[in-house]
Motif scaffolding. Sequence first.
Motif, short mmCIF file in Angstrom:
data_model
loop_
_atom_site.label_atom_id
_atom_site.label_comp_id
_atom_site.label_asym_id
_atom_site.label_seq_id
_atom_site.Cartn_x
_atom_site.Cartn_y
_atom_site.Cartn_z
N LEU A 255 35.84 36.39 43.36
CA LEU A 255 37.20 36.82 43.65
C LEU A 255 37.25 37.62 44.95
O LEU A 255 38.12 37.40 45.79
N ASP A 256 36.32 38.54 45.13
CA ASP A 256 36.30 39.38 46.32
C ASP A 256 36.17 38.52 47.58
O ASP A 256 36.89 38.71 48.57
N LYS A 257 35.28 37.55 47.55
CA LYS A 257 35.07 36.67 48.71
C LYS A 257 36.33 35.88 49.02
O LYS A 257 36.78 35.81 50.18
N ILE A 258 36.92 35.28 48.00
CA ILE A 258 38.12 34.47 48.19
C ILE A 258 39.28 35.32 48.68
O ILE A 258 40.00 34.95 49.62
N ALA A 259 39.48 36.47 48.05
CA ALA A 259 40.60 37.34 48.42
C ALA A 259 40.50 37.77 49.88
O ALA A 259 41.51 37.82 50.59
N THR A 260 39.30 38.06 50.32
CA THR A 260 39.10 38.41 51.74
C THR A 260 39.42 37.22 52.63
O THR A 260 40.13 37.35 53.63
N GLU A 261 38.92 36.04 52.25
CA GLU A 261 39.12 34.84 53.07
C GLU A 261 40.60 34.47 53.23
O GLU A 261 41.02 34.06 54.31
N ILE A 262 41.37 34.61 52.16
CA ILE A 262 42.77 34.19 52.23
C ILE A 262 43.72 35.33 52.58
O ILE A 262 44.93 35.14 52.68
N GLY A 263 43.18 36.53 52.75
CA GLY A 263 44.02 37.68 53.10
C GLY A 263 44.88 38.17 51.95
O GLY A 263 46.01 38.61 52.15
N TYR A 264 44.34 38.12 50.73
CA TYR A 264 45.08 38.58 49.55
C TYR A 264 45.48 40.04 49.74
O TYR A 264 44.67 40.87 50.13
N ASP A 265 46.74 40.35 49.47
CA ASP A 265 47.25 41.69 49.69
C ASP A 265 47.86 42.28 48.42
O ASP A 265 48.65 43.22 48.50
N GLY A 266 47.49 41.73 47.27
CA GLY A 266 48.05 42.21 46.02
C GLY A 266 47.19 43.29 45.39
O GLY A 266 46.46 44.01 46.08
N HIS A 267 47.27 43.37 44.09
CA HIS A 267 46.56 44.40 43.33
C HIS A 267 45.54 43.78 42.38
O HIS A 267 45.67 42.62 41.99
N ILE A 268 44.59 44.60 42.01
CA ILE A 268 43.61 44.25 41.00
C ILE A 268 43.80 45.23 39.84
O ILE A 268 43.90 46.44 40.05
N ALA A 269 43.84 44.69 38.63
CA ALA A 269 43.91 45.52 37.42
C ALA A 269 42.62 45.29 36.65
O ALA A 269 42.28 44.16 36.33
N MET A 270 41.91 46.36 36.39
CA MET A 270 40.65 46.25 35.64
C MET A 270 40.89 46.67 34.20
O MET A 270 41.64 47.60 33.93
N TYR A 271 40.21 45.97 33.30
CA TYR A 271 40.27 46.29 31.88
C TYR A 271 38.87 46.55 31.36
O TYR A 271 37.88 46.11 31.95
N GLN A 272 38.78 47.24 30.27
CA GLN A 272 37.51 47.57 29.64
C GLN A 272 36.91 46.36 28.95
O GLN A 272 37.61 45.63 28.28
N VAL A 273 35.63 46.17 29.12
CA VAL A 273 34.92 45.16 28.34
C VAL A 273 34.00 45.92 27.39
O VAL A 273 34.40 46.26 26.28
N SER A 274 32.78 46.21 27.79
CA SER A 274 31.90 46.95 26.89
C SER A 274 31.69 48.39 27.30
O SER A 274 31.29 49.20 26.49
N ILE A 275 31.96 48.70 28.53
CA ILE A 275 31.83 50.07 29.03
C ILE A 275 33.24 50.61 29.24
O ILE A 275 34.07 49.94 29.86
N PRO A 276 33.52 51.82 28.76
CA PRO A 276 34.87 52.35 28.95
C PRO A 276 35.19 52.63 30.42
O PRO A 276 34.29 52.95 31.19
N ILE A 277 36.44 52.50 30.77
CA ILE A 277 36.89 52.90 32.09
C ILE A 277 36.98 54.43 32.07
O ILE A 277 37.61 55.00 31.17
N PRO A 278 36.36 55.12 33.01
CA PRO A 278 36.47 56.58 33.02
C PRO A 278 37.94 57.01 33.01
O PRO A 278 38.77 56.41 33.71
N TYR A 279 38.25 58.02 32.21
CA TYR A 279 39.64 58.40 32.00
C TYR A 279 40.38 58.72 33.29
O TYR A 279 41.56 58.44 33.42
N GLN A 280 39.69 59.30 34.29
CA GLN A 280 40.40 59.65 35.52
C GLN A 280 40.73 58.43 36.38
O GLN A 280 41.49 58.53 37.33
#
Length: 166
Positions: A39-64
Motif C-alpha cells: 500500500l505504501d509503495k502504491i500510494a506514493t507512486e499514484i500520489g494518494y492524498d487521503g487518510h489511513i485508518a489503522m485498527y487493532q489486530v493482535s496488539i492493541p493500539i496505544p491509547y494516545q
Amino acid sequence: EKDKYYSLKEYMKTSDVSVIMVPCYFDWHEEHIEVMHILDKIATEIGYDGHIAMYQVSIPIPYQMITNGSLMEKKVAKNKWKLLKDYYPSQRYLKTRRFFINEKINGAVASAYAIEGYCLMPYKKWSYNLKKYALDDEEKNYLKSNLQHIGVIRAELQRILVESKR
C-alpha cells in the motif's frame, strides 16, 4: 505478490478512495506487514492524498494514538466477541478475554464501558510512522510471547513510542 500490487494499484487509480483501513503497524503478521508496504509503495507512486485508518489486530493500539472509535455498551461489547467466534471460525483459538479487557481499558480512557479504537491519520504521516515504528524481529517475538499479558504489551508499546533512537 505482483497480482496484489497491480490489482490494488488499479483499484486506487480508478476509485475515489479517501480512507483506507489497514491493521496497525504494531503487528507481527507477515501478511499484514506485506500489505502495508505494498500500500505504501502504491500510494506514493499514484500520489494518494487521503487518510489511513489503522485498527487493532493482535496488539492493541496505544491509547494516545486512538483518534476515533466505536463506543460500546457492555451488551454490545460481549456480543461482538460472541459473533466473532460464531462467524469467524478460523479465529476460535483466540483468547478473546485479553482483547475484551483492552477495549474496556480504552473505554475507561474515553469514559465509556468499552471502545473499539482506531487511529486515523493522513497518508504521509502514516507512511513516515510505518517506517519509524516498524517492529524488529526481537520486538515482534517479545510481543508475541507476552500476548496474554496486556500490561506487559502496553508497557512495551509505550517504550517503542518514546524510544529516542527511532
